[in-house]
Design an enzyme around this catalytic site. Structure first.
Site, PDB file in Angstrom:
ATOM      1  N   SER A 135      71.752  20.537   5.565  1.00 18.63           N
ATOM      2  CA  SER A 135      72.429  19.402   6.196  1.00 18.63           C
ATOM      3  C   SER A 135      73.661  19.807   6.987  1.00 18.63           C
ATOM      4  O   SER A 135      73.984  19.188   8.006  1.00 18.63           O
ATOM      5  CB  SER A 135      72.793  18.338   5.147  1.00 18.63           C
ATOM      6  OG  SER A 135      73.463  18.917   4.054  1.00 18.63           O
ATOM      7  N   HIS A 161      79.249  18.950   5.414  1.00 23.49           N
ATOM      8  CA  HIS A 161      78.776  18.136   6.534  1.00 23.49           C
ATOM      9  C   HIS A 161      79.825  18.106   7.640  1.00 23.49           C
ATOM     10  O   HIS A 161      79.508  18.247   8.822  1.00 23.49           O
ATOM     11  CB  HIS A 161      78.475  16.713   6.077  1.00 23.49           C
ATOM     12  CG  HIS A 161      77.360  16.618   5.094  1.00 23.49           C
ATOM     13  ND1 HIS A 161      77.104  15.485   4.340  1.00 23.49           N
ATOM     14  CD2 HIS A 161      76.401  17.523   4.735  1.00 23.49           C
ATOM     15  CE1 HIS A 161      76.063  15.695   3.565  1.00 23.49           C
ATOM     16  NE2 HIS A 161      75.620  16.922   3.786  1.00 23.49           N
TER      17      HIS A 161
END
Length: 224
Positions: free
Chosen positions: A137, A194
């Protein structure tokens, strides 16, 4: 040039994996390594603790290879599925825009920078210091960051929202939403990773926008 060349010439046999797009190659590698790591852990050949990124392990034991290996490990089938689905849509588009080489380095550097920020910010967020971070991610958020400068007005769907939203609103909105979910549900989500991936992608996207303004404007108009 022989006008019958296209008809007469033997067709080149397609090669497994090598003729795939880079996006499909990355998906394949992620899936295969996920299975391999699980099997090796099950037969006690390799502990997942030495594959996942853990700030305390990195800083105290020097497990620097986990910056890379953690990008190809996931916390379960659902985690893998969501990331690979995102990579399919986001990566498939960006690969067509950037080409394989620029796309590859965007993915790799974003994923590595995501891990670096995850480790560095563990001093600010103590709960992360002993946590294990895994998944693609961070790299995927990096790809999104690049697209934010190339196609900010591209309409995309975000989880739990049934209507398309411009990418320039959806990307930061998703980051905030995941942060709120992790706080409200006490769910271990690598929010700082992230953020790191997104920042790396934004940096590269800004570079491309400044170096190739005409090309970026043309791309932006196409997806607006």
């Amino acid at each position: 040039m022989n006008p019958f060349y296209q008809i007469m010439a033997p067709k080149r046999k397609k090669r497994f994996f090598l003729d795939w797009s880079l996006t499909w190659q990355l998906i394949f590698i992620n899936v295969v390594l996920f299975v391999v790591f699980i099997v090796l852990d099950y037969v006690d050949v390799l502990s997942l603790e030495f594959v996942a990124l853990n700030p305390s392990f990195v800083l105290e034991q020097g497990t620097y290879w986990t910056f890379l290996t953690s990008m190809f490990m996931h916390g379960g089938i659902f985690h893998l599925f969501v990331n690979m689905l995102s990579l399919f849509f986001v990566g498939g588009l960006l690969e067509k825009i950037l080409g394989k080489r620029r796309y590859f380095w965007s993915y790799l550097i974003s994923g590595l920078f995501a891990g670096v920020l995850f480790v560095l910010l563990s001093f600010i967020f103590p709960a992360d210091y002993s946590s294990f971070g895994v998944g693609a991610s961070g790299a995927i958020f990096g790809l999104v960051g690049v697209l934010l400068f190339l196609t900010p007005n591209l309409r995309v769907y975000m989880m739990f929202v049934p209507i398309p939203i411009k990418l320039k609103y959806a990307a930061p909105g998703l980051l905030v939403l995941l942060w709120l979910i992790s706080i409200a549900g006490n769910i271990p989500i690598g929010n700082t990773a992230h953020l790191g991936g997104l920042l790396a992608g934004l940096g590269y996207g800004l570079f491309l926008r400044l170096k190739f303004p005409k090309k970026v404007k043309m791309i932006d108009r196409k997806f607006s």
